[in-house]
Design a protein around this motif. Structure first.
Motif, PDB file in Angstrom:
ATOM      1  N   GLN A  13       0.826  -1.224   0.000  1.00  0.00           N
ATOM      2  CA  GLN A  13       0.000   0.000   0.000  1.00  0.00           C
ATOM      3  C   GLN A  13       0.855   1.268   0.000  1.00  0.00           C
ATOM      4  O   GLN A  13       1.731   1.411  -0.818  1.00  0.00           O
ATOM      5  N   SER A  14       0.629   2.160   0.971  1.00  0.00           N
ATOM      6  CA  SER A  14       1.272   3.486   0.913  1.00  0.00           C
ATOM      7  C   SER A  14       2.784   3.467   1.097  1.00  0.00           C
ATOM      8  O   SER A  14       3.424   4.493   0.902  1.00  0.00           O
ATOM      9  N   GLU A  48      -9.451  -1.310  -5.423  1.00  0.00           N
ATOM     10  CA  GLU A  48      -9.176   0.105  -5.102  1.00  0.00           C
ATOM     11  C   GLU A  48      -9.926   1.029  -6.054  1.00  0.00           C
ATOM     12  O   GLU A  48     -10.443   2.072  -5.651  1.00  0.00           O
ATOM     13  N   TYR A  86      -1.597   5.128  -9.942  1.00  0.00           N
ATOM     14  CA  TYR A  86      -1.623   5.222  -8.469  1.00  0.00           C
ATOM     15  C   TYR A  86      -2.113   3.907  -7.835  1.00  0.00           C
ATOM     16  O   TYR A  86      -1.492   3.380  -6.907  1.00  0.00           O
TER      17      TYR A  86
HETATM   18  N1  GLN Z   1      -4.445   2.481  -1.502  1.00  0.00           N
HETATM   19  C1  GLN Z   1      -4.707   3.214  -0.316  1.00  0.00           C
HETATM   20  C2  GLN Z   1      -5.561   4.419  -0.635  1.00  0.00           C
HETATM   21  O1  GLN Z   1      -5.322   5.096  -1.600  1.00  0.00           O
HETATM   22  C3  GLN Z   1      -3.402   3.625   0.326  1.00  0.00           C
HETATM   23  C4  GLN Z   1      -3.598   4.299   1.655  1.00  0.00           C
HETATM   24  C5  GLN Z   1      -2.576   3.938   2.702  1.00  0.00           C
HETATM   25  O2  GLN Z   1      -1.892   2.914   2.715  1.00  0.00           O
HETATM   26  N2  GLN Z   1      -2.521   4.802   3.663  1.00  0.00           N
HETATM   27  O3  GLN Z   1      -6.511   4.715   0.033  1.00  0.00           O
END
Ligand code: GLN
Length: 304
Positions: A62-63, A157, A188
């Protein structure tokens, strides 16, 4: 230092208190993960490796990938990058819209969703084949040429990315997005979907412990000054509105993701990754934060 023994001791001490938190459910694909998973991996700058638990199981980073896309964009674009995104902590949740309107479409920093979306826009402008080129970049960094995007996660997502779509549209209205919104968002979501093990991720981040040069391959990723700046941004912005708490209790630059992973680095010493999918209210791994707090306390290895 016998890190393996220490990992087990810290794990036992946390298990006794019972881990709290909830698995991220706003992305349906993420909610399927077994909440009991727990892995740790530490890689030293001399490539000594220590691990615990499910450290060889892939999870959605993820982020955490926002640091890697920032690294690539910064190495291509240089200081011009900071005309389009700031370097200040946001003090708001990762997907917040509040400050973006106030700051006329310039995100507070590159590690919240809005900032990472601008970084994606820059990479879409600069790279010939953004998705393939980015994959090539992280495959080389990690030394694992099989790393890939998880298409199921991308779909999930996309279907539930209402806030991210709001962020990109708001930024487009302020002329801070150059490319087609769907192309930028596809990139993204792909970045968020990357899966790695704790071991792969800690190895991948090693270049930030050694001034931007990978200590294993000796490849220069970017300059010492750029590396120092990315670490500063991780320290101030890596945990959204809990960045202060992480600096206060753990004392290392780091980055979290809603898949439950946290990477933290100690310059000139090690890179460590902890993975536990149960998140606290701020979207950071509950057990990951606790574990790292105990780890840097017991090893006296906070940077402060
Ligand atoms: N894919 C997630 C989002 O865009 C990433 C957010 C995260 O890890 N904080 O909401």
């Amino acid at each position: 230092m016998d890190y393996n023994k220490l990992f087990s001791e810290i794990n036992n001490s946390i298990a006794k208190n019972k881990t709290k938190g909830k698995v991220a459910s706003y992305i349906p694909e993420l909610s399927k993960i077994n909440p009991a998973k727990f892995g740790v991996h530490l890689t030293t700058i001399n490539n000594k490796n220590f691990s615990f638990g499910d450290s060889n199981e892939k999870f959605s980073i993820q982020s955490i990938s926002k640091v890697l896309s920032l690294t690539l964009a910064y190495s291509i674009e240089g200081e011009k990058l900071w005309n389009r995104v700031g370097v200040e902590p946001s003090g708001t949740p990762f997907n917040s819209l509040v400050l973006l309107e106030h700051n006329k479409g310039i995100p507070r920093n590159p590690l919240i969703n809005s900032g990472a979306i601008v970084i994606c826009d820059i990479l879409v402008s600069k790279l010939k084949n953004p998705k393939q080129d980015f994959l090539k970049f992280i495959r080389e960094l990690s030394g694992n040429y099989k790393l890939n995007y998880c298409l199921k996660m991308v779909e999930s997502e996309k279907n539930y990315g209402f806030r991210n779509v709001a962020l990109v549209n708001l930024m487009k209205s302020f002329n801070n997005i150059e490319n087609d919104i769907d192309v930028v968002m596809d990139f993204y979501y792909n970045l968020c979907s990357i899966e790695m093990t704790c071991q792969e991720l800690s190895r991948t981040f090693l270049f930030l412990t050694t001034d931007g040069t990978d200590p294993i391959s000796n490849k220069i990723i970017f300059s010492e000054s750029k590396s120092k700046r990315i670490n500063a941004i991780m320290q101030l912005c890596g945990f959204y509105d809990e960045a202060g708490e992480f600096a206060f209790k753990v004392g290392l630059p780091g980055k979290s993701g809603v898949g439950g992973g946290i990477v933290a680095i100690h310059p000139n010493k090690y890179s460590i990754v902890v993975w536990s999918p149960l998140l606290n209210k701020k979207g950071n791994s509950y057990k990951g934060m606790k574990f790292l707090e105990k780890f840097t306390s017991k090893t006296q290895s906070s940077i402060f």
